[in-house]
Design a protein around this motif. Structure first.
Motif, PDB file in Angstrom:
ATOM      1  N   GLU A  20      -5.951  -0.027  -1.536  1.00  0.00           N
ATOM      2  CA  GLU A  20      -6.002  -1.368  -2.134  1.00  0.00           C
ATOM      3  C   GLU A  20      -5.245  -2.388  -1.274  1.00  0.00           C
ATOM      4  O   GLU A  20      -5.654  -3.548  -1.195  1.00  0.00           O
ATOM      5  CB  GLU A  20      -5.419  -1.324  -3.552  1.00  0.00           C
ATOM      6  N   LYS A  23      -7.617  -3.341   1.383  1.00  0.00           N
ATOM      7  CA  LYS A  23      -8.606  -4.287   0.857  1.00  0.00           C
ATOM      8  C   LYS A  23      -8.025  -5.694   0.819  1.00  0.00           C
ATOM      9  O   LYS A  23      -8.711  -6.664   1.188  1.00  0.00           O
ATOM     10  CB  LYS A  23      -9.045  -3.863  -0.557  1.00  0.00           C
ATOM     11  N   CYS A  24      -6.786  -5.817   0.397  1.00  0.00           N
ATOM     12  CA  CYS A  24      -6.135  -7.138   0.365  1.00  0.00           C
ATOM     13  C   CYS A  24      -6.066  -7.729   1.771  1.00  0.00           C
ATOM     14  O   CYS A  24      -6.313  -8.929   1.966  1.00  0.00           O
ATOM     15  CB  CYS A  24      -4.735  -7.023  -0.223  1.00  0.00           C
ATOM     16  N   CYS A  25      -5.710  -6.901   2.737  1.00  0.00           N
ATOM     17  CA  CYS A  25      -5.626  -7.375   4.121  1.00  0.00           C
ATOM     18  C   CYS A  25      -6.994  -7.823   4.621  1.00  0.00           C
ATOM     19  O   CYS A  25      -7.110  -8.882   5.273  1.00  0.00           O
ATOM     20  CB  CYS A  25      -5.077  -6.277   5.023  1.00  0.00           C
ATOM     21  N   GLN A  27      -9.545  -8.845   2.846  1.00  0.00           N
ATOM     22  CA  GLN A  27      -9.900 -10.087   2.157  1.00  0.00           C
ATOM     23  C   GLN A  27      -9.097 -11.270   2.681  1.00  0.00           C
ATOM     24  O   GLN A  27      -9.549 -12.418   2.630  1.00  0.00           O
ATOM     25  CB  GLN A  27      -9.683  -9.919   0.653  1.00  0.00           C
ATOM     26  N   GLY A  28      -7.900 -10.984   3.223  1.00  0.00           N
ATOM     27  CA  GLY A  28      -7.054 -12.029   3.779  1.00  0.00           C
ATOM     28  C   GLY A  28      -7.375 -12.355   5.229  1.00  0.00           C
ATOM     29  O   GLY A  28      -6.662 -13.168   5.841  1.00  0.00           O
ATOM     30  N   ARG A 212      -2.020  -6.031  -4.849  1.00  0.00           N
ATOM     31  CA  ARG A 212      -2.107  -7.491  -4.724  1.00  0.00           C
ATOM     32  C   ARG A 212      -0.717  -8.125  -4.851  1.00  0.00           C
ATOM     33  O   ARG A 212      -0.379  -9.042  -4.094  1.00  0.00           O
ATOM     34  CB  ARG A 212      -3.059  -8.042  -5.788  1.00  0.00           C
ATOM     35  N   PHE A 215       1.057  -7.369  -1.532  1.00  0.00           N
ATOM     36  CA  PHE A 215       0.487  -8.129  -0.421  1.00  0.00           C
ATOM     37  C   PHE A 215       0.910  -9.594  -0.496  1.00  0.00           C
ATOM     38  O   PHE A 215       1.323 -10.183   0.511  1.00  0.00           O
ATOM     39  CB  PHE A 215      -1.035  -8.020  -0.440  1.00  0.00           C
ATOM     40  N   ASP A 216       0.821 -10.171  -1.681  1.00  0.00           N
ATOM     41  CA  ASP A 216       1.210 -11.580  -1.839  1.00  0.00           C
ATOM     42  C   ASP A 216       2.688 -11.770  -1.518  1.00  0.00           C
ATOM     43  O   ASP A 216       3.078 -12.770  -0.887  1.00  0.00           O
ATOM     44  CB  ASP A 216       0.920 -12.057  -3.259  1.00  0.00           C
TER      45      ASP A 216
END
Length: 261
Positions: A20, A23-25, A27-28, A212, A215-216
């Motif tokens: 996950e 995935k965040c990376c 999407q970023g 998430r 990541f944030d």
């Protein structure tokens, strides 16, 4: 000439929080090198490629120096803009009943491999004065882990290591963030042989939401983040409750057969 996208390395990325985070990376807008010690990392890479960024995968055992060398070689000299050191192992049951090689593997994966990798990549970040490091610690690091003694101790090390490294780098543009999740819905509890425990059968946090949050926090340069309000309460309480009491409470969650009580 098209500007090169930032590059992230995510370890333990075949499943769970690591996948996950990857995935965040993606999407970023990060290109990715994802790493795990199992062949499923290729399946994860195939799924992530749908995001349209460049995804490379390497199977490497990060409990060994050779595995860390293999990962670093797989970057092909590309600048690592974000290192998400998430690879980890768990192990249930009483320490003296555990196979000592399995216990050592937890230490070598969670502690030794993480330290080696952060040292290798972190030095390059410091030289150029730029980069982000996310280390996956755990709320377990605040509690003496009866029936998970080695695992909790490794997470205590990672929590402490993250805070110290962040302070050492405070005058640079390199940030260090510690993600401290609580029990999360992943394959961790099956792999750690904890499915007959209260914590193994209890409701858990969503891995995507935990990732998430982490990541944030990394992107915002935050020092640490505990995911979930229950986990925040747990860490606050751990600072005032005696260690012996915490160990006894942990026994109720992690002792084999506690799922039936």
């Amino acid at each position: 000439m098209t500007e090169q996208r930032p590059f992230a390395v995510v370890t333990g990325a075949s499943t769970g929080i690591g996948f996950e985070l990857a995935k965040c990376c993606a999407q970023g807008g990060f290109d990715l090198l994802i790493v795990a010690d199992e062949p499923e990392i290729e399946t994860a890479a195939a799924e992530l490629r749908a995001s349209g960024v460049s995804i490379d995968a390497v199977q490497a055992d990060l409990s060994t120096e050779g595995g860390v060398d293999r990962l670093v070689a797989a970057t092909k000299g590309r600048q690592v803009d974000a290192l998400l050191a998430n690879a980890g192992r768990g192990l249930g049951h009483a320490f003296l009943d555990q196979d000592i090689d399995a216990a050592r593997h937890v230490i070598d994966t969670n502690v030794t491999g993480s330290v080696l990798l952060v040292h290798r990549v972190g030095n390059d970040m410091r030289r150029r004065n730029s980069g982000r490091i996310l280390i996956t610690g755990s709320v377990a690091g605040f509690t003496p882990g009866s029936f998970q003694a080695v695992y909790n101790a490794t997470k205590s090390f990672l929590n402490s290591f993250s805070f110290a490294l962040r302070d050492e780098l405070k005058d640079t543009e390199v940030t260090v963030t510690c993600l401290m999740p609580g029990p999360t819905e992943t394959a961790f509890f099956r792999r750690a042989d904890l499915l007959d425990t209260a914590v193994g059968t209890a409701e858990k946090d969503d891995a995507g939401e935990v990732a998430r949050i982490g990541f944030d926090a990394m992107m915002n340069g935050e020092g640490d983040v505990v995911s979930g309000w229950k986990n925040k309460l747990q860490t606050a309480a751990a600072s005032v409750i005696p260690s012996g009491v915490l160990a006894s409470q942990h026994r109720k969650m992690a002792e084999p057969g506690s799922a039936k009580s």
